[in-house]
Design a protein around this motif. Sequence first.
Motif, PDB file in Angstrom:
ATOM      1  N   SER A  84      63.500  33.373  74.725  1.00 18.23           N
ATOM      2  CA  SER A  84      62.561  33.923  75.717  1.00 18.23           C
ATOM      3  C   SER A  84      62.686  33.133  77.027  1.00 18.23           C
ATOM      4  O   SER A  84      62.173  33.539  78.057  1.00 18.23           O
ATOM      5  CB  SER A  84      61.136  33.866  75.186  1.00 18.23           C
ATOM      6  OG  SER A  84      60.845  32.549  74.782  1.00 18.23           O
ATOM      7  N   LYS A 105      65.933  37.172  75.958  1.00 19.51           N
ATOM      8  CA  LYS A 105      65.268  38.214  75.173  1.00 19.51           C
ATOM      9  C   LYS A 105      64.826  39.393  76.049  1.00 19.51           C
ATOM     10  O   LYS A 105      64.822  40.541  75.613  1.00 19.51           O
ATOM     11  CB  LYS A 105      64.068  37.629  74.419  1.00 19.51           C
ATOM     12  CG  LYS A 105      64.472  36.805  73.204  1.00 19.51           C
ATOM     13  CD  LYS A 105      63.251  36.311  72.436  1.00 19.51           C
ATOM     14  CE  LYS A 105      63.687  35.508  71.214  1.00 19.51           C
ATOM     15  NZ  LYS A 105      62.535  34.939  70.485  1.00 19.51           N
ATOM     16  N   SER A 106      64.445  39.062  77.266  1.00 25.11           N
ATOM     17  CA  SER A 106      63.988  40.136  78.163  1.00 25.11           C
ATOM     18  C   SER A 106      65.134  41.091  78.544  1.00 25.11           C
ATOM     19  O   SER A 106      64.896  42.207  79.009  1.00 25.11           O
ATOM     20  CB  SER A 106      63.371  39.529  79.417  1.00 25.11           C
ATOM     21  OG  SER A 106      64.321  38.683  80.034  1.00 25.11           O
ATOM     22  N   GLU A 107      66.372  40.635  78.367  1.00 23.21           N
ATOM     23  CA  GLU A 107      67.547  41.452  78.726  1.00 23.21           C
ATOM     24  C   GLU A 107      68.182  42.118  77.506  1.00 23.21           C
ATOM     25  O   GLU A 107      69.163  42.853  77.618  1.00 23.21           O
ATOM     26  CB  GLU A 107      68.639  40.559  79.370  1.00 23.21           C
ATOM     27  CG  GLU A 107      68.182  39.748  80.564  1.00 23.21           C
ATOM     28  CD  GLU A 107      67.919  40.653  81.761  1.00 23.21           C
ATOM     29  OE1 GLU A 107      68.640  41.662  81.914  1.00 23.21           O
ATOM     30  OE2 GLU A 107      66.964  40.353  82.509  1.00 23.21           O
ATOM     31  N   LEU A 108      67.653  41.768  76.324  1.00 26.01           N
ATOM     32  CA  LEU A 108      68.329  42.183  75.093  1.00 26.01           C
ATOM     33  C   LEU A 108      68.199  43.704  74.862  1.00 26.01           C
ATOM     34  O   LEU A 108      67.113  44.257  74.843  1.00 26.01           O
ATOM     35  CB  LEU A 108      67.723  41.421  73.910  1.00 26.01           C
ATOM     36  CG  LEU A 108      68.484  41.496  72.587  1.00 26.01           C
ATOM     37  CD1 LEU A 108      69.895  40.927  72.719  1.00 26.01           C
ATOM     38  CD2 LEU A 108      67.713  40.748  71.506  1.00 26.01           C
TER      39      LEU A 108
ATOM     40  N   HIS B 313      54.504  30.631  74.598  1.00 21.32           N
ATOM     41  CA  HIS B 313      55.835  30.972  74.085  1.00 21.32           C
ATOM     42  C   HIS B 313      55.764  31.649  72.714  1.00 21.32           C
ATOM     43  O   HIS B 313      56.402  32.672  72.476  1.00 21.32           O
ATOM     44  CB  HIS B 313      56.691  29.700  73.985  1.00 21.32           C
ATOM     45  CG  HIS B 313      58.024  29.931  73.355  1.00 21.32           C
ATOM     46  ND1 HIS B 313      58.270  29.608  72.041  1.00 21.32           N
ATOM     47  CD2 HIS B 313      59.150  30.496  73.823  1.00 21.32           C
ATOM     48  CE1 HIS B 313      59.496  29.951  71.740  1.00 21.32           C
ATOM     49  NE2 HIS B 313      60.066  30.494  72.820  1.00 21.32           N
ATOM     50  N   GLN B 317      54.189  35.628  74.881  1.00 22.85           N
ATOM     51  CA  GLN B 317      55.561  35.844  75.370  1.00 22.85           C
ATOM     52  C   GLN B 317      56.410  36.593  74.337  1.00 22.85           C
ATOM     53  O   GLN B 317      57.143  37.527  74.680  1.00 22.85           O
ATOM     54  CB  GLN B 317      56.197  34.493  75.694  1.00 22.85           C
ATOM     55  CG  GLN B 317      57.353  34.620  76.648  1.00 22.85           C
ATOM     56  CD  GLN B 317      57.857  33.254  77.100  1.00 22.85           C
ATOM     57  OE1 GLN B 317      57.420  32.225  76.596  1.00 22.85           O
ATOM     58  NE2 GLN B 317      58.780  33.283  78.039  1.00 22.85           N
ATOM     59  N   GLN B 318      56.290  36.188  73.056  1.00 26.80           N
ATOM     60  CA  GLN B 318      57.065  36.865  72.012  1.00 26.80           C
ATOM     61  C   GLN B 318      56.646  38.326  71.882  1.00 26.80           C
ATOM     62  O   GLN B 318      57.477  39.221  71.708  1.00 26.80           O
ATOM     63  CB  GLN B 318      56.890  36.144  70.667  1.00 26.80           C
ATOM     64  CG  GLN B 318      57.375  34.714  70.654  1.00 26.80           C
ATOM     65  CD  GLN B 318      58.836  34.599  71.064  1.00 26.80           C
ATOM     66  OE1 GLN B 318      59.661  35.456  70.728  1.00 26.80           O
ATOM     67  NE2 GLN B 318      59.150  33.556  71.813  1.00 26.80           N
ATOM     68  N   LEU B 320      55.386  40.143  74.228  1.00 28.83           N
ATOM     69  CA  LEU B 320      55.868  40.885  75.415  1.00 28.83           C
ATOM     70  C   LEU B 320      57.376  41.161  75.305  1.00 28.83           C
ATOM     71  O   LEU B 320      57.856  42.209  75.738  1.00 28.83           O
ATOM     72  CB  LEU B 320      55.543  40.106  76.688  1.00 28.83           C
ATOM     73  CG  LEU B 320      54.044  40.056  77.031  1.00 28.83           C
ATOM     74  CD1 LEU B 320      53.782  39.129  78.217  1.00 28.83           C
ATOM     75  CD2 LEU B 320      53.503  41.454  77.331  1.00 28.83           C
ATOM     76  N   MET B 321      58.116  40.193  74.702  1.00 29.89           N
ATOM     77  CA  MET B 321      59.554  40.419  74.499  1.00 29.89           C
ATOM     78  C   MET B 321      59.777  41.608  73.565  1.00 29.89           C
ATOM     79  O   MET B 321      60.598  42.492  73.810  1.00 29.89           O
ATOM     80  CB  MET B 321      60.211  39.181  73.864  1.00 29.89           C
ATOM     81  CG  MET B 321      60.230  37.979  74.754  1.00 29.89           C
ATOM     82  SD  MET B 321      61.151  38.310  76.238  1.00 29.89           S
ATOM     83  CE  MET B 321      60.470  37.086  77.310  1.00 29.89           C
ATOM     84  N   THR B 324      58.961  44.749  75.288  1.00 25.68           N
ATOM     85  CA  THR B 324      60.036  45.154  76.200  1.00 25.68           C
ATOM     86  C   THR B 324      61.141  45.894  75.441  1.00 25.68           C
ATOM     87  O   THR B 324      61.618  46.967  75.875  1.00 25.68           O
ATOM     88  CB  THR B 324      60.650  43.904  76.872  1.00 25.68           C
ATOM     89  OG1 THR B 324      59.603  43.140  77.442  1.00 25.68           O
ATOM     90  CG2 THR B 324      61.642  44.282  77.956  1.00 25.68           C
ATOM     91  N   MET B 325      61.530  45.297  74.299  1.00 26.39           N
ATOM     92  CA  MET B 325      62.606  45.927  73.517  1.00 26.39           C
ATOM     93  C   MET B 325      62.172  47.286  72.995  1.00 26.39           C
ATOM     94  O   MET B 325      62.940  48.260  73.017  1.00 26.39           O
ATOM     95  CB  MET B 325      63.013  45.007  72.364  1.00 26.39           C
ATOM     96  CG  MET B 325      63.915  43.872  72.833  1.00 26.39           C
ATOM     97  SD  MET B 325      64.686  43.025  71.469  1.00 26.39           S
ATOM     98  CE  MET B 325      63.353  42.040  70.898  1.00 26.39           C
ATOM     99  N   ARG B 328      62.196  49.756  75.810  1.00 22.58           N
ATOM    100  CA  ARG B 328      63.578  50.086  76.185  1.00 22.58           C
ATOM    101  C   ARG B 328      64.170  51.083  75.176  1.00 22.58           C
ATOM    102  O   ARG B 328      64.805  52.065  75.536  1.00 22.58           O
ATOM    103  CB  ARG B 328      64.400  48.805  76.235  1.00 22.58           C
ATOM    104  CG  ARG B 328      65.720  48.972  76.967  1.00 22.58           C
ATOM    105  CD  ARG B 328      66.434  47.649  77.094  1.00 22.58           C
ATOM    106  NE  ARG B 328      65.850  46.802  78.120  1.00 22.58           N
ATOM    107  CZ  ARG B 328      65.562  45.529  77.977  1.00 22.58           C
ATOM    108  NH1 ARG B 328      65.784  44.936  76.824  1.00 22.58           N
ATOM    109  NH2 ARG B 328      65.061  44.842  78.967  1.00 22.58           N
TER     110      ARG B 328
END
Lengths: 118, 493
Positions: A84, A105-108, B313, B317-318, B320-321, B324-325, B328
């Motif tokens: 991250s 991770k934000s680009e994955l 973190h 954050q996890q 939100l990651m 995001t995926m 997407r």
Amino acid sequence: VSTSVLIVDDHPSFRASARRMLEASGYAVLGEAADGETAIAAARELEPDLVLLDVQLPDLDGFEVAQRIDALGGEGPAIVLTSSRDRSDFGEAVAESPARGFIAKSELSGKTFAELTG
Amino acid sequence: MSSLRRALIALGVLAFLAGAGSAALILTSDHTSPRGLAVALTLTAGWSFVGTGLYAWERRPGNNIGPLMTAIGFTWFFQGMQSSSNSVLFAIGVIGTPLPYAILVHLLLSFPAGRLEGRFQRIVVGAAYLSTTVLQLAWAFFIDPTKQSGCDNCPENPILIAGHEGIANAISAVQVVVAVFAIAATVAIVFRRWRRSSASERRVLSPVVLTGMLAFTILLAQLILGELGLPKVVEDSAFVGAIVVFSALPFAFLLGLLRSRIGRAEEITNALSAENEQLTADLRAKVEELRASRARIVEAGYAERRRVERDLHDGAQQRLMALTMNLRLARTKLDEDPAATGELLDEAMEELAAATGELRELARGIHPVVLSDRGLAAALGGLAERSPVPVRIVETPDERLPAPVESATYFVVAEALTNVARYADARGATVRVGRVDGFVEVEIRDDGVGGADPGAGTGLRGLEDRVAALDGSFGVRSSAGAGTTVEARIPCE
């Protein structure tokens, strides 16, 4: 035959999203590991083509896990480090590791993953 | 020149004249021998006492020692008047001669403070004066000097009522008894004082005690020997010895008096030095305490930042990651598989809600916004509501408190309630925050298992530092089986 992948990350929500994303992109997810030792054992046992490896794990550092998987010998899987955090946060460590590369991770996505491993 | 100094100089001149007059009387006497020795001893002792007395008087005007020494010197010259052929002067000399010994008793007992202490001392001094004034006068009414041995050329006694040796001797015996009592008591009191004195006090007392005791021993011997009727040569030797010692006595007093000034200065210096050392030690301990507390506060700050980073973190954050995926992926499936996209979006919303909740908790841990917006009562109410153990807020201040005090109070209660939930195994807890005498008093009490160790965790230590930074105090009372009470007291005018 699909390219096989092992996902290593201590956050279940990330592992679930990564599995879904990779499977949607045509990869076969062989297994998941939540820490470094489990990841090394799984890599030896499952012999995946690729390992998506989080840098921050509860027991071992992702770079050390990469070294030890690489040291297993044989063909060995291609390792993709992820975090991250930004790549620049790790300095030269990414370049010096046996990993194929690093994806934040934000680009994955299936596309960025395929570009690096293809 | 001060009026005191002028008066003292006048007294000095007067003493000189009195001594000279006394010497003249002795030298021209037809009933005193040996005259030279008598003059030498009278002048030495008399002028010594006056001289040293005036000096002490000038140096320490508020102390009676100087006046008493001066008085001894002046009354000493009565001895010279005894040598006079003039009957009036002779009578005055006879009556006045013992007086300096009574003043000496007074002086010894009031040395070095210059005042008598206690009833017994006043009785002893009273007895000495009684013997040397009233009884001496009474004796003088009945003594016919012309009939005394060794006083062949003595003038007649002008106040003689009746030459009655029996009455004179009886009075004289009473005088001796009273005088012996006064001297013995003085010796005992002074010796007792000397034994009980500290090393520095002894430096002051020793010269006086040694010389004074010697003088009184000789005097006592002289009195007793006189009564026993021993040869005159023995009596005279004792008399000469007494005078020699008497001459040394004023210098002993002066030495003691000067030592008491030095001694007092030393005592003050020592006391100040000890106090200074104590203050320095206290200050050093305080500085050490502050240094340690400051280091802990800085470390606590770093630890807090690390915790926030880790919480961010590992939590939001996890999520939100993952979000995001998922978004997407949903975007890529939007056209080909709308149902799967819907599922992904539902999951994304759940992740978002969870991330928002975690961020809210994190923010509250950094600073509870409800505290600054709505005050302590509302913020503590929120803590009580979220606590898994039932919490009753017994008392909170009606008015707003200064922000640092509110903040410290809130975190003391929050940490204490966290500990209650984790370790106390309690059925309930109470929280009380009140204002008492310029302080905010905070108390969190539970009915759990007790036995908490305040030194064990960093949480309570951190709270102690937080409270100490506001000059407050913090404590934990917790005995096994009797629950735990956390208390803080923070200044708040």
